[in-house]
Design a protein around this motif. Structure first.
Motif, PDB file in Angstrom:
ATOM      1  N   ILE A  69       0.839  -1.209   0.000  1.00  0.00           N
ATOM      2  CA  ILE A  69       0.000   0.000   0.000  1.00  0.00           C
ATOM      3  C   ILE A  69       0.866   1.249   0.000  1.00  0.00           C
ATOM      4  CG2 ILE A  69      -1.871   1.198   1.181  1.00  0.00           C
ATOM      5  CD1 ILE A  69      -2.572  -1.566   0.023  1.00  0.00           C
ATOM      6  N   GLN A  70       2.008   1.182   0.690  1.00  0.00           N
ATOM      7  CA  GLN A  70       2.920   2.326   0.734  1.00  0.00           C
ATOM      8  C   GLN A  70       3.453   2.651  -0.662  1.00  0.00           C
ATOM      9  OE1 GLN A  70       6.516   2.431   0.352  1.00  0.00           O
ATOM     10  NE2 GLN A  70       6.675   4.562   0.995  1.00  0.00           N
ATOM     11  N   PHE A  71       3.781   1.638  -1.428  1.00  0.00           N
ATOM     12  CA  PHE A  71       4.295   1.850  -2.778  1.00  0.00           C
ATOM     13  C   PHE A  71       3.229   2.457  -3.686  1.00  0.00           C
ATOM     14  CE2 PHE A  71       8.344  -0.814  -3.514  1.00  0.00           C
ATOM     15  CZ  PHE A  71       8.871  -0.358  -2.323  1.00  0.00           C
ATOM     16  N   ILE A  72       2.005   1.997  -3.550  1.00  0.00           N
ATOM     17  CA  ILE A  72       0.914   2.551  -4.353  1.00  0.00           C
ATOM     18  C   ILE A  72       0.722   4.033  -4.032  1.00  0.00           C
ATOM     19  CG2 ILE A  72      -1.572   2.459  -4.819  1.00  0.00           C
ATOM     20  CD1 ILE A  72      -1.426  -0.551  -4.163  1.00  0.00           C
ATOM     21  N   ALA A  73       0.709   4.364  -2.742  1.00  0.00           N
ATOM     22  CA  ALA A  73       0.515   5.758  -2.312  1.00  0.00           C
ATOM     23  C   ALA A  73       1.666   6.645  -2.799  1.00  0.00           C
ATOM     24  CB  ALA A  73       0.402   5.821  -0.789  1.00  0.00           C
ATOM     25  N   LEU A  92       8.886  11.719   4.698  1.00  0.00           N
ATOM     26  CA  LEU A  92       8.767  12.148   6.091  1.00  0.00           C
ATOM     27  C   LEU A  92       8.803  10.947   7.033  1.00  0.00           C
ATOM     28  CD1 LEU A  92       5.945  14.834   5.646  1.00  0.00           C
ATOM     29  CD2 LEU A  92       8.405  15.229   5.871  1.00  0.00           C
ATOM     30  N   ASN A  93       9.438   9.879   6.569  1.00  0.00           N
ATOM     31  CA  ASN A  93       9.475   8.640   7.351  1.00  0.00           C
ATOM     32  C   ASN A  93      10.045   8.840   8.748  1.00  0.00           C
ATOM     33  OD1 ASN A  93       8.868   7.542   4.746  1.00  0.00           O
ATOM     34  ND2 ASN A  93      11.047   7.397   4.337  1.00  0.00           N
ATOM     35  N   LEU A  94      11.182   9.536   8.818  1.00  0.00           N
ATOM     36  CA  LEU A  94      11.832   9.723  10.116  1.00  0.00           C
ATOM     37  C   LEU A  94      10.987  10.568  11.052  1.00  0.00           C
ATOM     38  CD1 LEU A  94      15.561  10.215   9.026  1.00  0.00           C
ATOM     39  CD2 LEU A  94      14.503   8.209  10.071  1.00  0.00           C
ATOM     40  N   LEU A  95      10.201  11.485  10.489  1.00  0.00           N
ATOM     41  CA  LEU A  95       9.314  12.295  11.316  1.00  0.00           C
ATOM     42  C   LEU A  95       8.264  11.415  11.982  1.00  0.00           C
ATOM     43  CD1 LEU A  95       8.108  14.960  12.331  1.00  0.00           C
ATOM     44  CD2 LEU A  95       6.883  15.146  10.151  1.00  0.00           C
ATOM     45  N   PHE A  96       7.603  10.571  11.209  1.00  0.00           N
ATOM     46  CA  PHE A  96       6.583   9.680  11.770  1.00  0.00           C
ATOM     47  C   PHE A  96       7.197   8.630  12.687  1.00  0.00           C
ATOM     48  CE2 PHE A  96       4.094  11.211   8.077  1.00  0.00           C
ATOM     49  CZ  PHE A  96       2.968  11.629   8.758  1.00  0.00           C
ATOM     50  N   LEU A  97       8.378   8.156  12.325  1.00  0.00           N
ATOM     51  CA  LEU A  97       9.052   7.176  13.174  1.00  0.00           C
ATOM     52  C   LEU A  97       9.388   7.794  14.524  1.00  0.00           C
ATOM     53  CD1 LEU A  97      10.082   4.277  13.175  1.00  0.00           C
ATOM     54  CD2 LEU A  97      12.285   5.123  12.339  1.00  0.00           C
ATOM     55  N   SER A  98       9.755   9.069  14.510  1.00  0.00           N
ATOM     56  CA  SER A  98      10.041   9.772  15.757  1.00  0.00           C
ATOM     57  C   SER A  98       8.791   9.904  16.614  1.00  0.00           C
ATOM     58  CB  SER A  98      10.618  11.164  15.452  1.00  0.00           C
ATOM     59  OG  SER A  98      11.838  11.062  14.751  1.00  0.00           O
ATOM     60  N   ILE A  99       7.641  10.066  15.972  1.00  0.00           N
ATOM     61  CA  ILE A  99       6.373  10.151  16.712  1.00  0.00           C
ATOM     62  C   ILE A  99       6.085   8.821  17.399  1.00  0.00           C
ATOM     63  CG2 ILE A  99       3.873  10.427  16.483  1.00  0.00           C
ATOM     64  CD1 ILE A  99       4.445  12.414  14.213  1.00  0.00           C
ATOM     65  N   PHE A 100       6.333   7.718  16.685  1.00  0.00           N
ATOM     66  CA  PHE A 100       6.143   6.389  17.285  1.00  0.00           C
ATOM     67  C   PHE A 100       7.048   6.197  18.493  1.00  0.00           C
ATOM     68  CE2 PHE A 100       4.912   4.772  12.831  1.00  0.00           C
ATOM     69  CZ  PHE A 100       3.565   4.979  13.090  1.00  0.00           C
ATOM     70  N   LEU A 101       8.259   6.770  18.413  1.00  0.00           N
ATOM     71  CA  LEU A 101       9.251   6.594  19.480  1.00  0.00           C
ATOM     72  C   LEU A 101       9.313   7.799  20.417  1.00  0.00           C
ATOM     73  CD1 LEU A 101      12.127   5.154  17.240  1.00  0.00           C
ATOM     74  CD2 LEU A 101      10.525   3.867  18.672  1.00  0.00           C
ATOM     75  N   PHE A 102       8.300   8.664  20.365  1.00  0.00           N
ATOM     76  CA  PHE A 102       8.319   9.937  21.084  1.00  0.00           C
ATOM     77  C   PHE A 102       8.646   9.801  22.575  1.00  0.00           C
ATOM     78  CE2 PHE A 102       6.461  13.587  23.270  1.00  0.00           C
ATOM     79  CZ  PHE A 102       6.975  14.625  22.514  1.00  0.00           C
ATOM     80  N   TYR A 133      -5.013  17.093  -1.339  1.00  0.00           N
ATOM     81  CA  TYR A 133      -5.328  15.675  -1.550  1.00  0.00           C
ATOM     82  C   TYR A 133      -4.065  14.874  -1.861  1.00  0.00           C
ATOM     83  CZ  TYR A 133      -7.348  11.494  -3.739  1.00  0.00           C
ATOM     84  OH  TYR A 133      -7.656  10.200  -4.073  1.00  0.00           O
ATOM     85  N   GLY A 134      -3.273  15.373  -2.795  1.00  0.00           N
ATOM     86  CA  GLY A 134      -2.052  14.684  -3.161  1.00  0.00           C
ATOM     87  C   GLY A 134      -1.056  14.632  -2.022  1.00  0.00           C
ATOM     88  N   PHE A 135      -0.981  15.732  -1.257  1.00  0.00           N
ATOM     89  CA  PHE A 135      -0.029  15.763  -0.150  1.00  0.00           C
ATOM     90  C   PHE A 135      -0.429  14.779   0.945  1.00  0.00           C
ATOM     91  CE2 PHE A 135       2.163  17.396   3.599  1.00  0.00           C
ATOM     92  CZ  PHE A 135       3.434  17.621   3.076  1.00  0.00           C
ATOM     93  N   LEU A 136      -1.723  14.637   1.176  1.00  0.00           N
ATOM     94  CA  LEU A 136      -2.187  13.666   2.179  1.00  0.00           C
ATOM     95  C   LEU A 136      -1.844  12.244   1.754  1.00  0.00           C
ATOM     96  CD1 LEU A 136      -5.674  15.128   3.210  1.00  0.00           C
ATOM     97  CD2 LEU A 136      -3.558  15.120   4.549  1.00  0.00           C
ATOM     98  N   ILE A 137      -1.959  11.968   0.466  1.00  0.00           N
ATOM     99  CA  ILE A 137      -1.583  10.641  -0.029  1.00  0.00           C
ATOM    100  C   ILE A 137      -0.080  10.415   0.163  1.00  0.00           C
ATOM    101  CG2 ILE A 137      -1.327   9.229  -2.108  1.00  0.00           C
ATOM    102  CD1 ILE A 137      -3.965  10.329  -3.074  1.00  0.00           C
ATOM    103  N   GLY A 138       0.708  11.449  -0.139  1.00  0.00           N
ATOM    104  CA  GLY A 138       2.153  11.345   0.036  1.00  0.00           C
ATOM    105  C   GLY A 138       2.550  11.136   1.488  1.00  0.00           C
ATOM    106  N   THR A 139       1.924  11.894   2.392  1.00  0.00           N
ATOM    107  CA  THR A 139       2.257  11.741   3.811  1.00  0.00           C
ATOM    108  C   THR A 139       1.763  10.395   4.344  1.00  0.00           C
ATOM    109  OG1 THR A 139       0.249  13.007   4.384  1.00  0.00           O
ATOM    110  CG2 THR A 139       2.345  14.198   4.360  1.00  0.00           C
ATOM    111  N   SER A 140       0.697   9.866   3.759  1.00  0.00           N
ATOM    112  CA  SER A 140       0.243   8.535   4.177  1.00  0.00           C
ATOM    113  C   SER A 140       1.287   7.487   3.788  1.00  0.00           C
ATOM    114  CB  SER A 140      -1.117   8.204   3.542  1.00  0.00           C
ATOM    115  OG  SER A 140      -1.000   7.963   2.150  1.00  0.00           O
ATOM    116  N   ALA A 141       1.967   7.713   2.662  1.00  0.00           N
ATOM    117  CA  ALA A 141       3.046   6.811   2.258  1.00  0.00           C
ATOM    118  C   ALA A 141       4.189   6.874   3.268  1.00  0.00           C
ATOM    119  CB  ALA A 141       3.551   7.179   0.860  1.00  0.00           C
ATOM    120  N   PHE A 143       3.881   7.742   6.441  1.00  0.00           N
ATOM    121  CA  PHE A 143       3.385   7.115   7.666  1.00  0.00           C
ATOM    122  C   PHE A 143       3.475   5.589   7.577  1.00  0.00           C
ATOM    123  CE2 PHE A 143      -0.142   4.975   9.801  1.00  0.00           C
ATOM    124  CZ  PHE A 143       0.074   5.359  11.121  1.00  0.00           C
ATOM    125  N   LEU A 144       3.083   5.037   6.436  1.00  0.00           N
ATOM    126  CA  LEU A 144       3.088   3.583   6.267  1.00  0.00           C
ATOM    127  C   LEU A 144       4.509   3.017   6.305  1.00  0.00           C
ATOM    128  CD1 LEU A 144       0.342   3.179   3.515  1.00  0.00           C
ATOM    129  CD2 LEU A 144       0.227   2.350   5.875  1.00  0.00           C
TER     130      LEU A 144
END
Length: 219
Positions: A69-73, A92-102, A133-141, A143-144
């Motif tokens: 799903i990440q590749f599709i997004a 923004l992978n490291l940003l979301f990963l940092s949130i998981f490890l906050f 819309y496009g940016f939300l899809i990109g950020t979802s990628a 996040f995934l």
């Protein structure tokens, strides 16, 4: 020495970023639906990883589903946005990963996260042609992929051993979605073949390995 941990991890993260940053370049030469391109990307990468020994593992299959799903997004984001904004949104992978490890994040890394958020906010305010819309899809990628990395660490899998199963699952998932939604043939040209090779070799296999290694080395 510089190439000891965590410096080696930062270098690997940089190389992964360079690999992912070229995705938009190759996609300019590949026309088709995001899901169909994702399937071809997964299938080609799966052939490479398929040279390894398959070991059935449910956790690896979960990771493969997330990666699909990440590749599709990711590809959809590049089709909807400019290369600059799409590259930003899907990295923004490291940003979301940092949130998981906050809860366990050191103060220095927390400041880096806040600076990243500020940079993204300024980019969106001043960049011309921003599409929510496009940016939300990109950020979802993003996040995934952060979720994929986080779970890979929590599952304590040997990623080198499980990579064939992960990419086999991702190929099956993208293929199933592609054919269920009406797979559309993509014209095979010389530029398409060259772009696909770079998309798979540099922006998928090499970047994927570099990022996972960087997470392990940075800690």
């Amino acid at each position: 020495m510089f190439f000891k941990k965590p410096n080696r991890g930062y270098l690997q993260a940089l190389l992964a970023g360079i690999g992912w940053g070229t995705v938009g370049l190759w996609l300019q030469y590949i026309n088709g639906r995001a899901i169909d391109i994702a399937f071809l990307r997964m299938a080609a990468a799966g052939l490479f990883f398929g040279m390894g020994k398959f070991q059935f593992n449910l956790k690896a299959m979960i990771l493969g589903g997330i990666l699909a799903i990440q590749f599709i997004a990711t590809i959809a984001a590049f089709q909807l946005l400019s290369i600059g904004t799409a590259t930003l949104s899907v990295n923004l992978n490291l940003l979301f990963l940092s949130i998981f490890l906050f809860p366990t994040l050191p103060q220095k890394k927390l400041r880096l996260v806040l600076l990243t958020v500020a940079f993204v906010a300024l980019w969106l305010v001043f960049y011309d042609g921003f599409k929510l819309y496009g940016f939300l899809i990109g950020t979802s990628a993003s996040f995934l992929f952060a979720l994929y990395t986080f779970l890979a660490e929590r599952f304590a899998l040997d990623m080198k051993v499980q990579m064939p199963m992960i990419f086999l699952t991702a190929t099956v998932v993208t293929g199933a979605i592609s054919f269920l939604t009406g797979f559309q043939a993509i014209e095979i040209t010389r530029s398409f073949v060259i772009a696909l090779l770079f998309l798979v070799g540099l922006s998928t296999i090499a970047a994927h390995h570099s990022f996972l290694a960087s997470v392990k080395n940075i800690g």
